[in-house]
Design a protein around this motif. Sequence first.
Motif, PDB file in Angstrom:
ATOM      1  N   GLN A  68      44.204  49.983  43.783  1.00  0.00           N
ATOM      2  CA  GLN A  68      44.746  49.508  42.378  1.00  0.00           C
ATOM      3  C   GLN A  68      43.732  50.435  41.299  1.00  0.00           C
ATOM      4  O   GLN A  68      42.958  50.778  41.541  1.00  0.00           O
ATOM      5  N   ASP A  74      47.631  43.136  40.555  1.00  0.00           N
ATOM      6  CA  ASP A  74      47.870  42.450  41.779  1.00  0.00           C
ATOM      7  C   ASP A  74      48.988  42.897  42.700  1.00  0.00           C
ATOM      8  O   ASP A  74      50.046  43.771  42.277  1.00  0.00           O
ATOM      9  N   PHE A  75      48.824  43.027  43.950  1.00  0.00           N
ATOM     10  CA  PHE A  75      49.765  43.535  44.795  1.00  0.00           C
ATOM     11  C   PHE A  75      50.752  41.965  45.404  1.00  0.00           C
ATOM     12  O   PHE A  75      50.126  40.913  45.248  1.00  0.00           O
ATOM     13  N   SER A  88      49.719  38.828  54.192  1.00  0.00           N
ATOM     14  CA  SER A  88      50.522  38.804  52.950  1.00  0.00           C
ATOM     15  C   SER A  88      49.288  39.072  51.932  1.00  0.00           C
ATOM     16  O   SER A  88      48.225  38.822  52.111  1.00  0.00           O
ATOM     17  N   ALA A  89      49.852  39.518  50.738  1.00  0.00           N
ATOM     18  CA  ALA A  89      48.885  39.855  49.656  1.00  0.00           C
ATOM     19  C   ALA A  89      48.358  38.622  48.917  1.00  0.00           C
ATOM     20  O   ALA A  89      49.057  37.799  48.828  1.00  0.00           O
ATOM     21  N   THR A  90      47.058  38.767  48.511  1.00  0.00           N
ATOM     22  CA  THR A  90      46.672  37.657  47.513  1.00  0.00           C
ATOM     23  C   THR A  90      46.240  38.148  46.406  1.00  0.00           C
ATOM     24  O   THR A  90      46.042  39.374  46.121  1.00  0.00           O
ATOM     25  N   ASP A  93      43.058  40.942  46.413  1.00  0.00           N
ATOM     26  CA  ASP A  93      43.519  42.092  46.948  1.00  0.00           C
ATOM     27  C   ASP A  93      43.363  43.192  45.979  1.00  0.00           C
ATOM     28  O   ASP A  93      44.157  43.097  44.908  1.00  0.00           O
ATOM     29  N   ILE A  96      45.101  48.590  49.818  1.00  0.00           N
ATOM     30  CA  ILE A  96      45.756  48.492  51.125  1.00  0.00           C
ATOM     31  C   ILE A  96      45.084  49.452  52.162  1.00  0.00           C
ATOM     32  O   ILE A  96      44.843  50.874  51.787  1.00  0.00           O
ATOM     33  N   PHE A 133      45.781  44.360  53.765  1.00  0.00           N
ATOM     34  CA  PHE A 133      45.504  44.236  52.366  1.00  0.00           C
ATOM     35  C   PHE A 133      43.717  43.804  52.498  1.00  0.00           C
ATOM     36  O   PHE A 133      43.303  43.300  53.341  1.00  0.00           O
TER      37      PHE A 133
END
Length: 134
Positions: A68, A74-75, A88-90, A93, A96, A133
């Motif tokens: 990013q 945010d993802f 799953s993204a948090t 993160d 990737i 992630f």
Amino acid sequence: MARPYLGGSSGGIKTTTADVTLQVADSGKTIFLDGSTTHDVTLPAVSNKGFEAVFILTDATADVDIVQAAATEDFVGLIVDGAGTKDSATAFDTKIIFDQTGGATVGDMVSLVSDGSNWYVNGLCDNAVGVVFG
């Protein structure tokens, strides 16, 4: 009928082999990640609403990270492996990781699109920890 945005050229494709920051002009491209060398691919700011790209790993020798532009971005979404296991993204993160030691495989892929506030992620990989992630 040919796709006019490609115009018979490879204008819709970009290959990365070293650290690079994507530009708004890269929106809509397929980004081939040449993991023969470790490198980072930095996204443009998430505020570029409508930016989208598909990332496909073409060499799994070394790690490639999609990063990013700012840690405050945010993802949202997930990466699923061949067995249906998902990562799953948090909110914590910031990248990737196409992880060579985790089993990243040629053909692993993620697609990203920005709504101006979040990066929406949809990913597929062969091995559960091959693309994660971080």
